[in-house]
Scaffold this active site. Structure first.
Site, short mmCIF file in Angstrom:
data_model
loop_
_atom_site.label_atom_id
_atom_site.label_comp_id
_atom_site.label_asym_id
_atom_site.label_seq_id
_atom_site.Cartn_x
_atom_site.Cartn_y
_atom_site.Cartn_z
N ASP A 32 0.86 -1.18 0.00
CA ASP A 32 0.00 0.00 0.00
C ASP A 32 0.90 1.23 0.00
O ASP A 32 1.66 1.45 0.94
CB ASP A 32 -0.90 0.00 1.24
N ASP A 78 -2.72 2.18 -6.17
CA ASP A 78 -1.60 2.19 -5.22
C ASP A 78 -1.56 0.97 -4.32
O ASP A 78 -0.82 0.95 -3.34
CB ASP A 78 -1.69 3.44 -4.35
N GLU A 79 -2.35 -0.04 -4.61
CA GLU A 79 -2.49 -1.15 -3.66
C GLU A 79 -2.61 -2.47 -4.42
O GLU A 79 -3.32 -2.55 -5.42
CB GLU A 79 -3.74 -0.91 -2.81
#
Length: 559
Positions: free
Chosen positions: A11, A105-106
């Site tokens: 993350d 983003d993860e």
């Protein structure tokens, strides 16, 4: 479940805000908020410095401005974030063929499938190297969680924030989860958490003690069984490399409620066209058309119509959306409209009659509009439109070089001239029609090696989801010179909030749509531009020192 912590969850830390701080030296160490700047805008991501003041993702932008009036408020640059995300995902795919992106983003990674980890030591080594590679390639930081299941890996990455690594040893899961809040478990949102609290259940241990039968009675069969298994640290979900999109949709929230029924219809047609463009961009078609209407009193109505076969024809989608609108009472005003397509397929079965009818209707409407349009209106349409300069976006001036927009309004645009590897730059103000000023591509955060192609796409100028806006409404100096601002990193342990699960839903663009919804949401259109201002916080200093250790993430991308 596995016997080794070989599932990795990555993350990125406050992704949108961190990317903005990395590209703008004057904002480093200062409060930055990214999202829709209109009166109904929503925070997409807040930097850790902004979270000290209570700003968090999915918060109304107006509330964020009250809590942190001195923060810099920026319009998202989705193409820029997507280019960085592509670099990060490429690093993950070098580790394993099983990479499951959740948003920009993860992502989850199955290290065992890639042969890079088989026990705790090798997993920790892989996670440490990944964090170093991300920093070297993008200049940003990410938090890594390692565990034997997806649920625990995600919990571990939250504990690792910011810029850390946490590994949960197999066998220690129950002891770790026991004292945690029930809200820690996936699928337990505010409503379920409230329901459990009223039943006297506050921690994961208390869920396990309540028993499976009691949870089924309280929450229903499916949710009760799943929650009990998670409380016992059981999670057999595999890492899935590709997840099929279930729907494609677009929506806009308006600064002022729309009362004119004709304009409502035109907005629905425009949204239908945008939805089809996104559908075609993903190489898909669909057979169920969905219309979403949020009225002045916040009541939300959803209507749907299923066609005989899948289509990606804009005329067909427009016609279906118009028919659905006919069944909705918009008296009193509309604050949000959305059009979506579900029942997706990778082929089309066109309804030729609907297409023909749609084409005839469009042609007739166009002819009628041209016939009725007065000469003055045509002359007015030909008049030049004032150039838009979204706050935070990149520009280049023929004399001063590369910079970014700090604010615009009243025929003026304020620009700070600096680059990712320069010192904080000077501020200058120009007319919005200055011939020497033009939109520019974002610069890479890390200098490229000779011969490496430029990977940052063009800036998102002209994006339909955001219009130009201004920065914080108070605490800024007038534009025209640099602000003598100071700032310090956020204090350790600063509170922050995790994102809502809805903002994490993956779309056909692997989270891009979700990110856009989170940041636009109730603020897809920014408010009327005000006077140009300096975005640097005037004299702001965040309490405390050291590096932030908040375990929060922003809505969609940006944790």
């Amino acid at each position: 479940m596995r016997t080794a912590p070989t599932i990795l969850h990555l993350d990125m830390d406050a992704f949108f805000a961190s990317a903005e701080q990395a590209s703008k030296p004057s904002l480093r160490g200062k409060a930055v908020v990214v999202g829709g700047l209109g009166p109904r805008g929503v925070v997409a991501t807040a930097s850790y410095e902004a979270r000290v003041f209570g700003v968090h993702s999915a918060m109304p932008m107006a509330q964020a401005r009250r809590l942190a009036p001195n923060a810099a408020y920026l319009v998202p640059r989705f193409a820029f974030y997507r280019s960085i995300s592509d670099q990060v995902m490429e690093l993950l795919r070098a580790l394993s063929p099983l990479v499951e992106p959740l948003s920009l983003d993860e992502a989850f990674v199955d290290l065992e499938a890639g042969g890079v980890a088989w026990d705790a030591d090798s997993a920790r080594l892989a996670g440490t190297k990944l964090r170093a590679d991300i920093r070297a390639v993008t200049g940003l930081t990410g938090s890594v969680g390692l565990a034997a299941s997806k649920m625990l890996a995600k919990i571990a990455s939250e504990q690792a924030k910011p810029d850390g690594l946490v590994l949960i040893e197999p066998g220690s899961e129950r002891a770790l989860l026991g004292p945690m809040s029930v809200r820690t478990l996936p699928g337990v949102g505010p409503a379920t958490g409230d329901h459990l609290r009223r039943a006297g259940i506050h921690t994961v241990d208390e869920i396990a003690e309540a028993g499976e039968d009691e949870l089924v009675r309280l929450l229903g069969k499916a949710h009760g069984h799943a929650l009990y298994a998670m409380a016992l640290a059981r999670d057999e979900r595999p890492v899935v490399a590709e997840r099929e999109a279930k729907s494609v949709s677009v929506e806009d929230t308006y600064d002022v409620d729309i009362h004119d029924r004709v304009r409502v219809g035109l907005e629905v047609q425009r949204l239908a066209d945008r939805c089809v463009r996104r559908l075609r961009g993903a190489g898909l078609s669909g057979r169920t058309i969905v219309l979403k209407v949020r009225r002045y009193d916040f009541s939300t109505l959803t209507r749907s119509e299923t066609l005989r076969g899948p289509t990606d024809d804009p005329a067909v989608v427009r016609e279906a959306a118009a028919r659905l609108l006919d069944s909705v009472d918009t008296t009193g005003g509309v604050r949000l409209l959305g059009v979506g397509v579900s029942g997706l397929a990778d082929y089309t079965q066109e309804d030729l009659f609907a297409q023909a009818a749609g084409a005839r209707a469009a042609s007739a409407a166009e002819s009628e509009a041209v016939a009725e349009e007065p000469p003055d209106a045509r002359a007015e349409e030909a008049a030049p439109v004032e150039r838009r300069w979204p706050a935070g976006h990149d520009v280049r001036h023929s004399e001063y070089g590369h910079g970014w927009v700090q604010g615009s309004g009243l025929g003026r645009v304020t620009v700070r001239f600096e680059t990712p590897d320069s010192e904080p730059g000077r501020v200058r103000t120009f007319r919005t029609d200055d011939p020497g000023l033009e939109p520019a591509d974002p610069l890479p955060l890390v200098p490229r090696r000779p011969g490496t192609p430029q990977c940052v796409p063009a800036a998102d100028f002209g994006s339909p989801d955001f219009t130009s806006g201004v920065f914080g409404t108070s605490g800024f100096e007038a534009a025209g010179g640099p602000s003598p601002a100071t700032g310090a990193p956020a204090e350790n342990g600063a509170p922050a909030a995790r994102s809502t699960s809805a903002a994490r839903d993956a779309s056909a663009e692997k989270g891009t749509s979700a990110a856009r919804d989170a940041s636009a949401g109730d603020g897809a259109s920014a408010g009327d531009p005000g006077p140009a201002v300096d975005a640097t916080p005037a004299g702001e200093r965040v309490p405390g020192g050291g590096s932030a250790s908040t375990a929060g993430t922003a809505a969609g991308p940006g944790g």
